[in-house]
Design an enzyme around this catalytic site. Structure first.
Site, short mmCIF file in Angstrom:
data_model
loop_
_atom_site.label_atom_id
_atom_site.label_comp_id
_atom_site.label_asym_id
_atom_site.label_seq_id
_atom_site.Cartn_x
_atom_site.Cartn_y
_atom_site.Cartn_z
N ARG A 50 5.33 3.16 9.76
CA ARG A 50 4.34 2.88 8.88
C ARG A 50 4.31 3.98 7.69
O ARG A 50 3.14 3.68 6.65
CB ARG A 50 3.04 2.60 9.46
N ASP A 51 4.92 5.07 7.60
CA ASP A 51 4.76 5.90 6.74
C ASP A 51 6.19 6.65 6.41
O ASP A 51 6.28 7.71 6.32
CB ASP A 51 3.86 6.98 6.95
N ILE A 52 7.23 5.86 6.39
CA ILE A 52 8.38 6.22 6.07
C ILE A 52 8.43 6.73 4.49
O ILE A 52 8.07 6.07 3.70
CB ILE A 52 9.62 5.37 6.20
#
Length: 631
Positions: free
Chosen positions: A49-51
Site C-alpha cells: 500500500r505504499d510502494i
C-alpha cells in the site's frame, strides 16, 4: 534487517547523474529485486500500500552489485487476491486514482480497494526509475494542481503510459512510449512498455493481476541480450531473446528493430563471418557486449544515434539569490551535463564501431579478392601453357588434316577465355588497390577519433560544476547568507553558467558535428563497399563461367586429339604393310612427330581439365557465402 548504507532508490534517482533515469543494467537490477519482493509479499497474502522509490532501499553486495530491498511496511496488511479494503494510505504521486480521489481530493466515495493498487504504485515507480521523472505531471506539478493530476490519471487512454499538461489550462498530452532521453535500449523498452500500459490502468477489469504481472516481468528477466551493431545504419541494438529460442526467432527480433529482413542479414563477429542457421539454437551465438557486438552487414541508409539535445533541458538561473531555486537549477543543469557526457561517449563509441566494422568487411573483401585472383591466375597459367605449344601451331596449319582445323578453332576459343581471365585478374588487382586505399583512409580517420579529447573536456567541466553544486546543496539548508557569502554565491552562479555553456559548446562542436560528418562519410564508404562487393560477385561469376567453359572446350579438344591420334596410329600400321610410298611433299618424320605430339597434348588436356574442375569447386564454395541484395 541488514543496514542499507546506500540510501533509497529515490536518493539514487535524485542524483544528477540519473536525472534522466537509470542505466539499463541498474534498472534491470531494480526490476528483479522489486518483482522478487512483491512475489514474496503475495505468497504471504500481504498488500504493501505504499510502494515508492523512497521505500526501496539500496545496499551494495560483496561483489559491488546493487541490491534493492522493499521496506516500510507501516501501511501493509494481510489481504488475499479476492479481498478488499477501504482504508486509505500512501504517497499521493504513487496512489491509485481511486485512492487519490478519496485521500487527496477528499471526495466521498464508497469504493473498496484490492491488491492491484500495489500494481499501480509499481508502475509509477518503474516509470520513475526508467525516466527520472513521474509519468503524470500537470502544469505546476502534482502537488500544486491536484485536480488536473486526477484528470490525467483517470482520463488516460488505453495503452498510454504517461500524460502531461505543458501550459496552464492547456490540453493533456499522452505518451505511448518512453521518452528519447531514457537510457533503456529500444529492445528493453519494447518489453517493458506493454507491462506499464497494463498495470497503469484505472479500471480494475482491464488492469492485469499479479499473476500476469509476474509472468511478464519474469519473461523479461529470463531473457539474454545479444548486442547487434547495424553497420549500415550505424546504430547499436539490444536484442532480448530466450536462450532456448532459435536463430530464426533472433533474426525476426533483429528485423523488428532494424527493418532488415532475415534473408538479407549477414553477420560478422570480431572480424570473422558468422553463418547463422535459422533452425539452430540461439545459444550458439557468440557472447556479445556493447563494445564487442555482432556486426550486421546489410543495405540500409545510415541514420545514426537518435537523441535529444541536452541544451533543450537546461534551466536558467533566476537573477536574484534564491538558495532553493538556485540549487534546483544547478541540479537540472548538472543533470543535462551528465546526459551530454553519456551521449558524447555513445557518439564516439558509435564511430569506433563504424570504423571497426568497415575494416572487417574490407578484410573479408580482400580475402575474397585473393581467393578469386588465385583461381583466375591458376586457370590462366594452365591455359597459357596449353596454348604455348609451337609444334601444335605448325601442324594445325596443315590443310590436308581437317581434324586439326577443328582443334585450332577450339584452341582459339581457349585463347579468348584466357584473355577474359587476364582481364578479370587485372580487375581484381585494381579492386584490391582501391580497398587498400580506402582502408588507409579509414585508419587515418580512426586515429583522429582516438586522439579526440572532447570527453576529457566535458568531464573537466562537470567536475568543476559538481563542486559548485555541492556548495549550493549545503547552502540551501541555511536560512540565509551573509554579504560576503552572498557575493561568492553570485560568482559561483556566473562560473557555473559559463562552465555549462562551455560544456554544451564542446558537445555540439566537438562531438555532434564531428559525428554527423562521420555519418556522411560512413554512408559514402558503405556505398563504395556495397558496390565493390557486388562487383566482386560479378567478377567471380565471370571467372567461374570461364572455368566451366574452358573445361568443356578442353574436354572436346582432348576427345578430338584422341580420335586424331588413333587415326594416325591406324595410318601408320597400314603404311608399314604397304609398299614404300612415293616421295611426299612433306618429309616422313612429320607424321611420327605429329603422333608423339598428339599423345603428349592429349595427356596435357586431361590434366588441364582436372585442374579446371578443381577451380570450379573452389568457386562454388565461395559463392555459397550469402550476400546482401544489390544496391
Amino acid at each position: 534487517m541488514e543496514y542499507c548504507s546506500s540510501g533509497s532508490l529515490l536518493s539514487v534517482l535524485e542524483s544528477p547523474e540519473n536525472a534522466f533515469g537509470l542505466p539499463e543494467d541498474e534498472f534491470l537490477v531494480v526490476l528483479r529485486c522489486v518483482v522478487a519482493g512483491m512475489n514474496h509479499l503475495r505468497e504471504n497474502g500481504i498488500v504493501h500500500r505504499d510502494i515508492k522509490p523512497g521505500n526501496i532501499m539500496r545496499l551494495v553486495g560483496e561483489e559491488g552489485q546493487s541490491i534493492y530491498k522493499l521496506t516500510d511496511f507501516g501501511a501493509a496488511r494481510e489481504l488475499d487476491d479476492d479481498e478488499k479494503f477501504v482504508s486509505v494510505y500512501g504517497t499521493e504521486e504513487y496512489l491509485h486514482p481511486d485512492m487519490y480521489e478519496r485521500a487527496v481530493l477528499r471526495k466521498p466515495q464508497q469504493k473498496a480497494f484490492g491488491v492491484t493498487v500495489d500494481l499501480w504504485s509499481i508502475g509509477v515507480t518503474l516509470y520513475h526509475a526508467a525516466t527520472g521523472s513521474l509519468p503524470f505531471i500537470p502544469f505546476g506539478g502534482p502537488r500544486r494542481n491536484k485536480e488536473i493530476m486526477y484528470r490525467i490519471t483517470t482520463e488516460k487512454p488505453a495503452g498510454a503510459i504517461a500524460g502531461a499538461q505543458r501550459r496552464e489550462n492547456g490540453p493533456l498530452e499522452w505518451s505511448y512510449t518512453l521518452p528519447i532521453t531514457c537510457q533503456l535500449s529500444l529492445g528493453l523498452q519494447s518489453q517493458l512498455v506493454p507491462i506499464l500500459a497494463n498495470i497503469l490502468e484505472v479500471e480494475q477489469a482491464k488492469c492485469w493481476g499479479f499473476d500476469q504481472f509476474f509472468a511478464e516481468t519474469s519473461d523479461i528477466l529470463q531473457r539474454v541480450v545479444v548486442h547487434v551493431f547495424s553497420l549500415s545504419q550505424a546504430v547499436l541494438h539490444h536484442i532480448y531473446i530466450h536462450a532456448h529460442n532459435t536463430i530464426a526467432i533472433f533474426q525476426e527480433a533483429v528485423h523488428k528493430q532494424t527493418s532488415v529482413a532475415p534473408r538479407h542479414q549477414e553477420y560478422l563477429f570480431e572480424g570473422h563471418l558468422c553463418v547463422l542457421e535459422p533452425s539452430v539454437s540461439a545459444q550458439h551465438i557468440a557472447h556479445t557486449t556493447a563494445s564487442s557486438p555482432l556486426t550486421l552487414f546489410s543495405t540500409a541508409i545510415p541514420k545514426g544515434l537518435a537523441f535529444r539535445d541536452p541544451a533543450l533541458d537546461v534551466p536558467k538561473f533566476v537573477p536574484k539569490v534564491d538558495l532553493q531555486a538556485d540549487y534546483n537549477t544547478a541540479k537540472g543543469v548538472l543533470g543535462a551535463g551528465y546526459q551530454a557526457l553519456r551521449l558524447a561517449r555513445a557518439l564516439l563509441d558509435g564511430q569506433e564501431l563504424m570504423f571497426r566494422g568497415l575494416h572487417w568487411v574490407m578484410e573479408v573483401l580482400q580475402a575474397t579478392c585473393r581467393r578469386t585472383l588465385e583461381v583466375a591466375r591458376t586457370s590462366l597459367l594452365y591455359l597459357s601453357s596449353s596454348l604455348g605449344t609451337e609444334r601444335f601451331s605448325s601442324v594445325a596449319g596443315t590443310p590436308e588434316i581437317q581434324e586439326l582445323k577443328a582443334a585450332a578453332e577450339l584452341r582459339s576459343r581457349l585463347r579468348t577465355l584466357a584473355e577474359v581471365l587476364s582481364r578479370c585478374s587485372q580487375n581484381i588487382t585494381e579492386t584490391q588497390e582501391s580497398l587498400s586505399s580506402l582502408n588507409r583512409e579509414l585508419v587515418k580517420s580512426r586515429d583522429q577519433v582516438h586522439e579526440d579529447r572532447s570527453i576529457q573536456q566535458i568531464q573537466c567541466c562537470l567536475d568543476k560544476m559538481n563542486f559548485i553544486y555541492k556548495q549550493f546543496k549545503k547552502s540551501r539548508m541555511r536560512p540565509g547568507l551573509g554579504y560576503n557569502e552572498e557575493q561568492i554565491h553570485k560568482l559561483d552562479k556566473v562560473n557555473f553558467s559559463h562552465l555549462a555553456k562551455r560544456l554544451l559548446q564542446v558537445f555540439q562542436e566537438e562531438c555532434v558535428q564531428k559525428y554527423q560528418a562521420s555519418l556522411v562519410t560512413h554512408g559514402k564508404r558503405m556505398r563504395v563497399v556495397h558496390e565493390t562487393r557486388n562487383h566482386l560477385r560479378l567478377v567471380g561469376c565471370s571467372v567461374a563461367a570461364c572455368n566451366t567453359e574452358a573445361q568443356g572446350v578442353q574436354e572436346s579438344l582432348s576427345k578430338l586429339l584422341e580420335e586424331l591420334s588413333h587415326q594416325l596410329l591406324q595410318d601408320r600400321a597400314k603404311g608399314a604393310q604397304a609398299s614404300p610410298p612415293p616421295i611426299a611433299p612433306y618429309p616422313s618424320p612429320t607424321r611420327k612427330d605429329l603422333l608423339l605430339h598428339m599423345q603428349e597434348l592429349c595427356e596435357g588436356m586431361k590434366l588441364l581439365a582436372s585442374d579446371l574442375l578443381d577451380n570450379n569447386r573452389i568457386i562454388e564454395r565461395l559463392n555459397r557465402v550469402p550476400a546482401p541484395p544489390d544496391v
